[in-house]
Design an enzyme around this catalytic site. Structure first.
Site, PDB file in Angstrom:
ATOM      1  N   ASP A  43       0.863  -1.260   0.052  1.00 49.90           N
ATOM      2  CA  ASP A  43       0.032  -0.012  -0.054  1.00 49.90           C
ATOM      3  C   ASP A  43       0.911   1.276  -0.148  1.00 49.90           C
ATOM      4  O   ASP A  43       2.176   1.348   0.437  1.00 49.90           O
ATOM      5  CB  ASP A  43      -0.770   0.202   1.219  1.00 49.90           C
ATOM      6  CG  ASP A  43      -2.145   0.868   1.149  1.00 49.90           C
ATOM      7  OD1 ASP A  43      -2.262   1.499  -0.077  1.00 49.90           O
ATOM      8  OD2 ASP A  43      -3.136   0.507   1.903  1.00 49.90           O
TER       9      ASP A  43
ATOM     10  N   GLU B 253       3.333   5.385  -3.320  1.00 49.78           N
ATOM     11  CA  GLU B 253       3.383   6.678  -3.900  1.00 49.78           C
ATOM     12  C   GLU B 253       3.680   7.489  -2.438  1.00 49.78           C
ATOM     13  O   GLU B 253       2.613   8.085  -2.118  1.00 49.78           O
ATOM     14  CB  GLU B 253       2.575   7.373  -5.098  1.00 49.78           C
ATOM     15  CG  GLU B 253       1.134   7.468  -4.687  1.00 49.78           C
ATOM     16  CD  GLU B 253       0.327   6.376  -4.148  1.00 49.78           C
ATOM     17  OE1 GLU B 253       0.618   6.226  -2.758  1.00 49.78           O
ATOM     18  OE2 GLU B 253      -0.646   5.884  -4.518  1.00 49.78           O
TER      19      GLU B 253
ATOM     20  N   ASP C 217      -8.060   4.874  -3.661  1.00 52.32           N
ATOM     21  CA  ASP C 217      -9.099   5.015  -2.772  1.00 52.32           C
ATOM     22  C   ASP C 217     -10.284   5.862  -3.377  1.00 52.32           C
ATOM     23  O   ASP C 217     -10.487   6.937  -2.992  1.00 52.32           O
ATOM     24  CB  ASP C 217      -8.748   5.697  -1.382  1.00 52.32           C
ATOM     25  CG  ASP C 217      -7.741   4.795  -0.734  1.00 52.32           C
ATOM     26  OD1 ASP C 217      -7.813   3.702  -1.003  1.00 52.32           O
ATOM     27  OD2 ASP C 217      -7.126   5.406  -0.082  1.00 52.32           O
TER      28      ASP C 217
END
Length: 810
Positions: free
Chosen positions: A392, A395, A475
């Site tokens: 996860d 970035e 998300d």
């Protein structure tokens, strides 16, 4: 141009403004490098692994106005006065053109690096996207002089452009649009562009970039580089372009068979007992499932990012894994690149000097740091038996997920690119995920050959496909508009050559919260809202035909039974499409072999297969799933609004364009349609418009609960109307013996005129556990025959295949 010199693999041009090298990589790929320096850069590429090209025949001719380079497939004409490049195919058809004035620009720029003093203030905050640690008031010093580059184009008015990665705007054809290429939650950069004229462009650059085809011009711009370095790849079909991309950047390893089953996730399961109980519930209800996911905060206490399980909530990880494996399920575990609060992993990284300037995020650009990260992940998790990684926040330096109002696009650039440049060399800010993924892949491959690498990651870059990654879109919010946009986003990602993309089925954020612009779902009641149940069901139907089939999100549970009980339309339809996915595993797993062995793409924008049908160029909500299926997700509500408010008078159809050049079968009815027309397709809640191209062979397995349960018999559906061919692939399912030739590949072909079905002698060495014979229940599809997800009770012929050539008449 002042002079030029022919060298073994191309031409070096000396100009009044620097020098250029045109390198003939093969008959379909040309590399162009432009520098203002005395020498071309000798740095190794992070994205391109193939730089040692075999010699290829090519010709060089000079006229008064042009230098012309020709291979068997490509013809490049260079204007001697301006160095403008124009590319043609071997018949002289124009492919791509730079402006007559030149179009290639290098502009010197100062590159600064951040200086982190001992008294630099480090601040942390917890957000919806995890813990973020920032260094405040750090100084900067001049590091070097580099270059912005800009490459201009004159695109044809009927030309369509795709690629660049996966973003949140839902742009499909990039003509008359612009895009900002930087990594962020919901933004994944792949600097590759693909054209319906039959070529692709791959830019070997890792800095912030922009794409423009708007009032400002038609060009690509890149922020910090040593030189302009790009590859022109001729297809002309999209499969050929992808093949060229993977030739340059690396091939795709096989995922295990179980990775193509259903993956159940949510934010979040909290302990060992809950994980096991969820899998048990799926088994008891006979709902197919292969993977359960453990999201963040599985670590002990507040040791953010620690790569080991909390001993109180997960008291016996080995026993937990034994039980999950006994239930024929796999576990994927979330791990993060950043750490906090002096957990053991953080302290070890800090001691070795392997942290970036925020003293929280490990330095994935450092090979030794990557090795230590893997060592920690192996000792804390992999050695316990876990099966897959969820990397996860790859970035790791976002800086705009706060506030009530979403910042303007240009503000977001300043916030996010500026934050990344603080810790990473500005030349490489887009490459963190690429290096992070390499560390996971290299570490696991060095540890064992018995378990294939699976890495679900939120970011990506060109070349990352060689490290066994799946990129998901971040998300996203639960809105109908988001669902529709995601289709185009996924298609543009896959067209770049990276084949495995997925999303959070149902959207990550389901409800709406004040003071958080990103927490903007439309369904505060979650799965109790009939409006959300309808949206979730449509998303699930779409997800059934994604390369990776995965549900995840926050605010509300995601297990199938949360949307109703057996006998209700939502529950029954979710189970129906789950079963459909599992019946298609022989088809999907065979396509995965094509991805790895033939540079294939499973999720295919329509121009992959219908490039000469211009009506497909702007259709971003339909796509091919492999060679057979035309997928048409429903992206508008028909039954309920948010708040369980019933909709009245909505026609239960969606428009579907059937591409020209073939006929199509309705998967649910067997009815046949001619291509080149738009129809109104039935789209009631229990179905999704799904069509199969005439001249297809679709192998369907039995109804199963997990992918390794059984493979036999195969229901082989033949869709007549054209000749067909399908390569059916089998192996052990989860090790790397396939790399040694241990598999079975059966070529099945259909002669439509003679109505003959042919089975070849298999290729491959075979594999441990391979059956001596396989049973095929063959159907020639017609109206109301060989339709839908159920096994067909009366077939046209039963074929027992024993590994020898076999031909059947129909």
């Amino acid at each position: 141009m002042q002079t030029f010199v022919k060298v073994a693999d191309g031409v070096i041009l000396q100009t009044t403004k620097g020098q250029m090298k045109v390198q003939v990589c093969n008959t379909r790929i040309i590399r162009v490098v432009y520098t203002l320096n005395d020498d071309f850069s000798s740095k190794e590429s992070l994205m391109v692994v193939q730089r040692d090209f075999a010699p290829v025949l090519w010709n060089l001719e000079e006229t008064d106005q042009f230098i012309e380079i020709a291979t068997e497939e490509l013809h490049l004409k260079i204007n001697k006065e301006t160095c403008a490049f124009t590319y043609f195919d071997r018949q002289g058809k124009l492919l791509m053109k730079e402006p007559d004035g030149g179009g290639k620009h290098l502009i010197p720029t100062e590159v600064s690096k951040t200086v982190f003093a001992q008294d630099t203030v480090i601040k942390s905050e917890t957000s919806a996207d995890g813990v973020k640690v920032r260094a405040e008031d750090a100084g900067t010093v001049l590091d070097r002089i580099a270059y912005h580059w800009k490459l201009e184009f004159e695109w044809d008015k009927n030309e369509a452009l795709y690629g660049l990665g996966s973003y949140e705007e839902g742009i499909f054809n990039y003509r008359n649009h612009h895009q900002y290429l930087y990594q962020q939650n919901m933004r994944v950069v792949v600097p590759c562009l693909v054209s319906t004229k039959g070529y692709g462009l791959l830019f070997d650059s890792y800095s912030f970039m922009t794409f423009h085809d708007d009032v400002y011009g038609s060009y690509i711009w890149s922020d910090v580089n040593d030189e302009l370095d790009y590859y022109f790849i001729y297809g002309p079909e999209f499969d050929g372009i992808v093949s060229g991309y993977r030739y340059l950047t690396g091939q795709v390893p096989m995922f295990p068979r179980w990775a193509f089953g259903y993956i159940q996730s949510k934010e979040r399961y909290t302990n060992q007992a809950e994980l096991i109980s969820i899998v048990q519930e799926y088994r008891e209800r006979k709902i197919p499932l292969d993977v359960i996911v453990l999201d963040w905060m599985s670590w002990e206490g507040n040791y953010w990012g620690q790569k080991s399980l909390d001993p109180e909530r997960f008291p016996d990880p080995e026993q937990m894994m034994e039980e999950l494996h006994r239930l024929n399920a796999r576990l994927m575990v979330s791990i993060w690149p950043n750490m906090q609060n002096d957990g053991p992993d953080l302290l070890e990284m800090k001691e070795k000097g392997f942290l970036l300037g925020n003293q929280s995020t490990y330095d994935a650009f450092n090979e030794e740091a990557r090795k230590l990260y893997w060592k920690q992940a192996h000792e804390g998790l992999f050695s316990k038996g876990i099966d897959a990684w969820w990397c996860d926040c790859t970035e790791p330096f976002e800086n705009d997920w706060r506030g009530e109002v979403k910042p303007e696009p240009e503000q977001r650039i300043w916030l996010n690119v500026g934050e990344a440049k603080k810790y990473i060399d500005p030349q490489y800010i887009n490459a963190y995920s690429l290096l992070h993924s390499q560390g996971i892949y290299d570490g696991q491959r060095a540890t064992t050959e018995s378990k294939r690498v699976v890495n679900l990651t939120r970011s990506g870059y060109a070349g990352q496909q060689r490290y066994a990654t799946i990129t998901w879109s971040g998300d996203i919010t639960a809105k109908w508009d988001t669902l529709k946009k995601q289709i185009a986003d996924g298609l543009n990602f896959c067209v770049t050559g990276i084949p495995y993309w997925t999303l959070d089925i149902g959207g990550f954020f389901v409800s709406k919260r004040e003071h958080a612009w990103f927490w903007d779902g439309d369904f505060d009641a979650g799965c109790e809202d009939l409006g959300y149940r309808e949206l979730y069901l449509r998303w699930f139907q779409y997800g059934t035909f994604l390369p990776i089939f995965r549900s995840h999100g926050t605010d509300t549970p995601r297990e199938v039974w949360r949307f109703g009980e057996r006998g209700t339309v939502f529950y029954d339809t979710l189970v129906k499409f789950d079963y459909l996915r599992y019946r298609l595993i022989p088809y999907i797993y065979s396509l995965a072999w094509q991805v790895s062995s033939r540079a294939y793409t499973i999720m295919r924008a329509l121009p992959f297969d219908f490039r000469h049908d211009e009506k497909t160029y702007d259709i971003g909500d339909q796509y091919m799933f492999g060679p057979a299926f035309l997928v048409n997700p429903v992206t508008e509500p028909m039954y309920y609004q948010s708040g369980s408010r019933r909709l009245e008078g909505v026609e239960k159809v969606r428009e579907v364009y059937l591409p020209a050049g073939t006929s199509w079968y309705d998967f649910w009815t067997g009815e046949q349609y001619q291509g080149g027309q738009t129809i109104k397709a039935s789209a009631g809640l229990e179905t999704m418009p799904l069509y199969v191209k005439a001249g297809s062979i679709v192998p369907m397995g039995p109804k199963i609960q997990y992918t390794s349960e059984k493979e036999d018999p195969i229901e082989l559906r033949i869709y007549p109307g054209a000749d067909a061919r399908f390569e059916l692939y089998f192996d052990e399912g989860d090790n790397y013996n396939y790399e040694k030739g241990q598999y079975q590949l059966i070529t099945i072909s259909w002669d439509d005129r003679k109505r003959k079905l042919h089975f070849s002698k298999p290729t491959g060495k075979g594999y441990t556990g391979m059956p001596e014979e396989r049973t095929f229940r063959v159907l020639i599809v017609a109206q109301n025959h060989g339709i839908g997800i159920e096994e067909t009770p009366r077939v046209d012929k039963v074929v027992v295949y024993k590994g020898q050539t076999l031909t059947c008449d129909f």
